[in-house]
Design a protein around this motif. Sequence first.
Motif, mmCIF file in Angstrom:
data_model
loop_
_atom_site.group_PDB
_atom_site.id
_atom_site.type_symbol
_atom_site.label_atom_id
_atom_site.label_comp_id
_atom_site.label_asym_id
_atom_site.label_seq_id
_atom_site.Cartn_x
_atom_site.Cartn_y
_atom_site.Cartn_z
ATOM 1 N N LEU A 1 8.406 7.672 4.713
ATOM 2 C CA LEU A 1 7.785 6.607 5.499
ATOM 3 C C LEU A 1 6.844 7.280 6.488
ATOM 4 O O LEU A 1 7.255 8.188 7.211
ATOM 5 N N VAL A 2 5.600 6.857 6.535
ATOM 6 C CA VAL A 2 4.628 7.425 7.469
ATOM 7 C C VAL A 2 4.309 6.373 8.511
ATOM 8 O O VAL A 2 3.696 5.349 8.211
ATOM 9 N N LEU A 3 4.752 6.616 9.749
ATOM 10 C CA LEU A 3 4.526 5.663 10.822
ATOM 11 C C LEU A 3 3.180 5.919 11.484
ATOM 12 O O LEU A 3 2.873 7.030 11.895
ATOM 13 N N VAL B 1 0.858 -1.188 0.000
ATOM 14 C CA VAL B 1 0.000 0.000 0.000
ATOM 15 C C VAL B 1 0.895 1.239 0.000
ATOM 16 O O VAL B 1 1.853 1.320 0.772
ATOM 17 N N THR B 2 0.607 2.181 -0.875
ATOM 18 C CA THR B 2 1.310 3.466 -0.848
ATOM 19 C C THR B 2 0.285 4.593 -0.749
ATOM 20 O O THR B 2 -0.885 4.422 -1.094
ATOM 21 N N LEU B 3 0.740 5.735 -0.258
ATOM 22 C CA LEU B 3 -0.105 6.906 -0.081
ATOM 23 C C LEU B 3 0.484 8.072 -0.867
ATOM 24 O O LEU B 3 1.651 8.045 -1.262
ATOM 25 N N GLN B 4 -0.317 9.105 -1.065
ATOM 26 C CA GLN B 4 0.176 10.327 -1.679
ATOM 27 C C GLN B 4 0.204 11.433 -0.638
ATOM 28 O O GLN B 4 -0.818 11.755 -0.022
ATOM 29 N N ALA B 5 1.382 11.996 -0.423
ATOM 30 C CA ALA B 5 1.529 13.093 0.531
ATOM 31 C C ALA B 5 0.900 14.357 -0.040
ATOM 32 O O ALA B 5 0.664 14.458 -1.251
ATOM 33 N N PRO B 6 0.603 15.356 0.810
ATOM 34 C CA PRO B 6 -0.015 16.596 0.331
ATOM 35 C C PRO B 6 0.779 17.292 -0.774
ATOM 36 O O PRO B 6 0.196 17.973 -1.617
ATOM 37 N N ASP B 7 2.111 17.124 -0.786
ATOM 38 C CA ASP B 7 2.910 17.771 -1.830
ATOM 39 C C ASP B 7 3.034 16.917 -3.082
ATOM 40 O O ASP B 7 3.777 17.251 -3.999
ATOM 41 N N GLY B 8 2.310 15.790 -3.135
ATOM 42 C CA GLY B 8 2.289 14.944 -4.318
ATOM 43 C C GLY B 8 3.267 13.789 -4.295
ATOM 44 O O GLY B 8 3.205 12.917 -5.168
ATOM 45 N N PRO C 1 3.153 3.740 4.018
ATOM 46 C CA PRO C 1 2.712 3.655 5.417
ATOM 47 C C PRO C 1 3.280 2.409 6.084
ATOM 48 O O PRO C 1 3.312 1.323 5.498
ATOM 49 N N VAL C 2 3.761 2.565 7.300
ATOM 50 C CA VAL C 2 4.210 1.442 8.113
ATOM 51 C C VAL C 2 3.645 1.633 9.514
ATOM 52 O O VAL C 2 3.319 2.751 9.914
ATOM 53 N N PHE C 3 3.556 0.541 10.240
ATOM 54 C CA PHE C 3 2.882 0.589 11.536
ATOM 55 C C PHE C 3 3.751 -0.061 12.602
ATOM 56 O O PHE C 3 4.396 -1.088 12.364
ATOM 57 N N THR C 4 3.753 0.556 13.776
ATOM 58 C CA THR C 4 4.585 0.041 14.854
ATOM 59 C C THR C 4 3.930 -1.115 15.593
ATOM 60 O O THR C 4 4.603 -1.837 16.316
ATOM 61 N N SER C 5 2.627 -1.303 15.419
ATOM 62 C CA SER C 5 1.941 -2.417 16.071
ATOM 63 C C SER C 5 0.889 -2.990 15.133
ATOM 64 O O SER C 5 0.379 -2.311 14.243
ATOM 65 N N ALA C 6 0.589 -4.263 15.344
ATOM 66 C CA ALA C 6 -0.450 -4.905 14.545
ATOM 67 C C ALA C 6 -1.809 -4.254 14.820
ATOM 68 O O ALA C 6 -2.654 -4.146 13.920
ATOM 69 N N ARG C 7 -2.017 -3.783 16.044
ATOM 70 C CA ARG C 7 -3.293 -3.150 16.391
ATOM 71 C C ARG C 7 -3.498 -1.850 15.621
ATOM 72 O O ARG C 7 -4.599 -1.591 15.115
ATOM 73 N N SER C 8 -2.442 -1.033 15.507
ATOM 74 C CA SER C 8 -2.605 0.239 14.795
ATOM 75 C C SER C 8 -2.849 0.009 13.317
ATOM 76 O O SER C 8 -3.608 0.749 12.685
ATOM 77 N N SER D 1 -3.305 7.410 13.558
ATOM 78 C CA SER D 1 -3.267 7.119 14.992
ATOM 79 C C SER D 1 -3.099 8.413 15.785
ATOM 80 O O SER D 1 -3.039 9.499 15.227
ATOM 81 N N GLU D 2 -3.013 8.289 17.106
ATOM 82 C CA GLU D 2 -2.838 9.467 17.950
ATOM 83 C C GLU D 2 -1.484 10.136 17.728
ATOM 84 O O GLU D 2 -1.348 11.336 17.929
ATOM 85 N N ALA D 3 -0.476 9.353 17.337
ATOM 86 C CA ALA D 3 0.859 9.905 17.113
ATOM 87 C C ALA D 3 1.410 9.383 15.794
ATOM 88 O O ALA D 3 1.831 8.234 15.697
ATOM 89 N N THR D 4 1.365 10.222 14.774
ATOM 90 C CA THR D 4 1.893 9.873 13.458
ATOM 91 C C THR D 4 3.238 10.562 13.265
ATOM 92 O O THR D 4 3.380 11.750 13.553
ATOM 93 N N PHE D 5 4.205 9.817 12.778
ATOM 94 C CA PHE D 5 5.563 10.346 12.603
ATOM 95 C C PHE D 5 6.015 10.063 11.180
ATOM 96 O O PHE D 5 5.966 8.916 10.716
ATOM 97 N N VAL D 6 6.464 11.102 10.470
ATOM 98 C CA VAL D 6 6.929 10.960 9.094
ATOM 99 C C VAL D 6 8.450 10.928 9.078
ATOM 100 O O VAL D 6 9.111 11.801 9.652
ATOM 101 N N VAL D 7 8.992 9.916 8.431
ATOM 102 C CA VAL D 7 10.439 9.827 8.195
ATOM 103 C C VAL D 7 10.689 10.341 6.781
ATOM 104 O O VAL D 7 10.203 9.759 5.813
ATOM 105 N N ARG D 8 11.413 11.456 6.676
ATOM 106 C CA ARG D 8 11.615 12.096 5.374
ATOM 107 C C ARG D 8 12.753 11.437 4.593
ATOM 108 O O ARG D 8 13.523 10.661 5.130
ATOM 109 N N ARG D 9 12.853 11.776 3.303
ATOM 110 C CA ARG D 9 13.735 11.072 2.376
ATOM 111 C C ARG D 9 15.172 10.857 2.876
ATOM 112 O O ARG D 9 15.667 9.717 2.823
ATOM 113 N N PRO D 10 15.905 11.882 3.337
ATOM 114 C CA PRO D 10 17.271 11.607 3.784
ATOM 115 C C PRO D 10 17.337 10.588 4.918
ATOM 116 O O PRO D 10 18.258 9.763 4.970
#
Length: 300
Positions: free
Chosen positions: A173-175, A124-131, A136-143, A179-188
């Motif tokens: 990468l969008v973690l 599964v891939t997503l499109q960020a607001p800038d195109g 998406p990746v998840f830290t737990s099976a529940r999320s 969820s309540e806490a989403t963290f984006v890992v940017r390209r570098p």
Amino acid sequence: MEHSTPTGNGPSGGRELPGHIAAALAGAGGAADSAGQPWAGRSLSGDDATIHNFEDDDGAADAGYLAALAALAAGEGDEAAVVASLATARVFVPIVARLAEEGDAVAGAHGELHGDKQADMALVTLQAPDGRTALPVFTSARSLAAWHPEARPVAVYAARAALSAVAENAELLVLDPGSEATFVVRRPAVWALARQHGWTPSYRDAAVADAVAAAAAGFPALRRVEICPGGGVASAQAGGGQLPGGGAGPELRVVLYLEDGLDAAAVQSLVAGLNDAWARNEIFADRVDSIEIKLQRAAP
């Protein structure tokens, strides 16, 4: 005045991949899971339905990642520590059934033709607001289940997820999206994870500061230049708060202090020249994900 833009140095921009990433992709990459088994041709039943290949894994989020995220929220940590915690963390990559082409046609009991439909598994891939494309990746099976109940969680180390992102031309990468806490890992940082290297945010990187200053030296009308975190470093959270990190960008703010009296055409030419110089600088191109430029009048 501000201007923001991605630096455009990801794989989708045609830039040659670093050797470590290219070699890793040649041996594994996004077409396979952490055990090297291809996604294609899998079903959602039988032996293929196992959640992951990690023994004694209860599906909970990695404790080190949660601690780093909590420290960031409390103002006691930083983005680099969160990304560093992912170096040894297990995450879940969602894959979903995708209808493939119909199989060979066969004659039915009354002479009609039928084709067996086949379902393959796809990332599964997503499109960020800038195109840009994001994985998406998840830290737990529940999320993951809360985000997409029909997606199958496949456990991989975050470094392997980063390799999959590169293979899919995803720069982010969008973690734990949604969820309540989403963290984006940017390209570098994605590339650093894929190479299993450390990562320093561009706004704290001395080499980036040197590259910015070196480019600025070629423009006499530019009296001074500073770098600091961009307005897109922080990320809005589901509960209404803001996390001082994990944003999609722009991550780097470049403040240009200009001499007085420049007209719009001169300013535009100066900014274009700087952008060109930065794009040709390998350090800047590799370590900066996205920038915003702010213009200031230099003090007399």
